[in-house]
Design an enzyme around this catalytic site. Structure first.
Site, PDB file in Angstrom:
ATOM      1  N   ILE A  46       0.854  -1.186   0.000  1.00  9.10           N
ATOM      2  CA  ILE A  46       0.000   0.000   0.000  1.00  9.10           C
ATOM      3  C   ILE A  46       0.890   1.236   0.000  1.00  9.10           C
ATOM      4  O   ILE A  46       2.084   1.163   0.296  1.00  9.10           O
ATOM      5  CB  ILE A  46      -0.971   0.018   1.200  1.00  9.10           C
ATOM      6  N   ASP A  47       0.292   2.361  -0.325  1.00  8.83           N
ATOM      7  CA  ASP A  47       1.060   3.595  -0.461  1.00  8.83           C
ATOM      8  C   ASP A  47       1.696   4.024   0.854  1.00  8.83           C
ATOM      9  O   ASP A  47       1.230   3.669   1.938  1.00  8.83           O
ATOM     10  CB  ASP A  47       0.154   4.737  -0.937  1.00  8.83           C
ATOM     11  N   LYS A  48       2.712   4.831   0.737  1.00  8.77           N
ATOM     12  CA  LYS A  48       3.421   5.358   1.904  1.00  8.77           C
ATOM     13  C   LYS A  48       2.460   5.996   2.907  1.00  8.77           C
ATOM     14  O   LYS A  48       2.525   5.734   4.112  1.00  8.77           O
ATOM     15  CB  LYS A  48       4.447   6.393   1.432  1.00  8.77           C
TER      16      LYS A  48
END
Length: 366
Positions: free
Chosen positions: A173-175
């Protein structure tokens, strides 16, 4: 089948310094794979096992054992197709080493970074990732990532090599997205879990706060996603006939309307880069404080200075896109047991939601 990663996306930490996407190649199942090495055999090349061929071309980079591990994970391609270690390279063959992540430019350093471990046994680990933690090392983020934390966690486990492509994160998942991720501790587990993600049998539910109140309150967004030709740092919904777009489906439902914003549940059917962020923007309801997709502007409500200050204060409380991977379900790759995990919506999002509830109540009373 090459390693399968189904994911809400990767953020700028996986992009090059120029903002361009890493060199990628399509796999037979449509998964995005990243080219790490490419060699073209000479016209005079004698028949030679591909593992020996690669060791000869990368004597200081990788051992034969590591190359054989990559072959077992179907990360070695010859002329675009996965091959085993005993494949014999012939003249003009194009040999590639590909991975489900961009290339690590430095050795992975084990770092004592706290992990919120939700579950662990000898086969899998489920971790609750906080917002702000990069998943994989990349340009500008060579240390301090989830992979570095996993290297530390498994430092005394002789069977876990953080560089082994047959092990590790099955999705990402994104930062600045928080929530649940599963890590495979054995090759069989990664293959099995990868298959589940590819066949869409896993259960993944996200909670987001978006601008406005979607109509209808429940629906499905089916829009092919690809890189925005006008901004390489963005993904976008492309026309159906654009070959660079990848099939993407998100199911959404409004959990709580809050006057100018709403809390929304999103269920992924596919897992493309920035999928929820792109699909909600496509609907006209960007995620709050999602700077990449325009959600850091005041998109609903009044024009008063007091209201704008209220919004800015909300962004201070939740200084990232309001997105959380709340649930994760899969079949345990070893026991066959159905596993289901839930992670509470984190404090920054809940505090912001509470502010919008208070505002809505004040508006209704007025």
């Amino acid at each position: 089948m090459a390693e399968i990663l189904d994911f809400d996306g990767f953020d700028e930490e996986l992009l090059g310094e120029s903002g361009a996407a890493p060199v990628s190649v399509p796999s037979e199942d449509g998964t995005e794979l990243y080219e790490h090495f490419r060699f073209v055999a000479d016209k005079g090349q004698q028949l030679l096992r591909v593992d020996k061929f690669l060791v000869a071309h990368m004597p200081k980079t990788s051992s034969r054992n590591r190359i054989q591990q990559a072959a077992e994970a179907e990360c070695i391609l010859v002329n675009g197709k996965a091959v085993k270690s005993n494949y014999r390279v012939k003249p003009d063959d194009v040999v590639q080493i590909v991975m489900d992540r961009p290339r690590y430019e430095f050795e992975i350093i084990a770092e004592d970074i706290p992990l919120d471990i939700v579950y662990e046994d000898d086969t899998v680990l489920v971790v609750n990732k906080p917002a702000g933690l990069v998943v994989h090392p990349g340009h500008g983020n060579y240390t301090g990532t989830l992979v570095n934390a996993l290297a530390w966690h498994f430092r005394d486990n002789p069977n876990y090599d953080v560089n082994d492509p047959r092990l590790g994160l099955v999705h990402r998942i994104d930062k600045d997205t928080s929530g649940l991720l599963v890590v495979a501790k054995t090759p069989d587990a990664k293959t099995n879990l990868g298959r589940q993600f590819f066949e869409k049998t896993t259960k993944r539910e996200y909670v987001a706060v978006v601008w406005g109140i979607p109509e209808p309150a429940e629906g499905t967004v089916a829009g092919n996603i690809g890189r925005n030709p006008k901004d390489r740092l963005q993904m976008t919904v492309l026309p159906d006939d654009d070959p660079s777009g990848k099939h993407a489906v998100t199911h959404y439902s409004v959990l709580e309307p809050l006057t100018y914003v709403s809390v929304v549940k999103c269920v992924l059917e596919t897992g493309r880069t920035h999928q929820i962020r792109v699909h909600m923007k496509h609907l006209g309801h960007p995620l709050l404080n999602d700077a990449r997709y325009g959600g850091d502007e005041v998109l609903r409500g009044t024009t008063s200075a007091k209201y704008r200050q209220f919004v800015r204060n909300c962004f201070v409380v939740c200084p990232r896109q309001a997105l959380h991977a709340r649930t994760l379900g899969f079949v345990h790759p070893k026991t066959g047991e159905e596993m289901f995990f839930t992670s509470p919506v984190p404090a920054d999002m809940t505090a912001m939601i509470e502010r919008w509830r208070t505002l809505g109540a004040a508006i209704r009373e007025y």
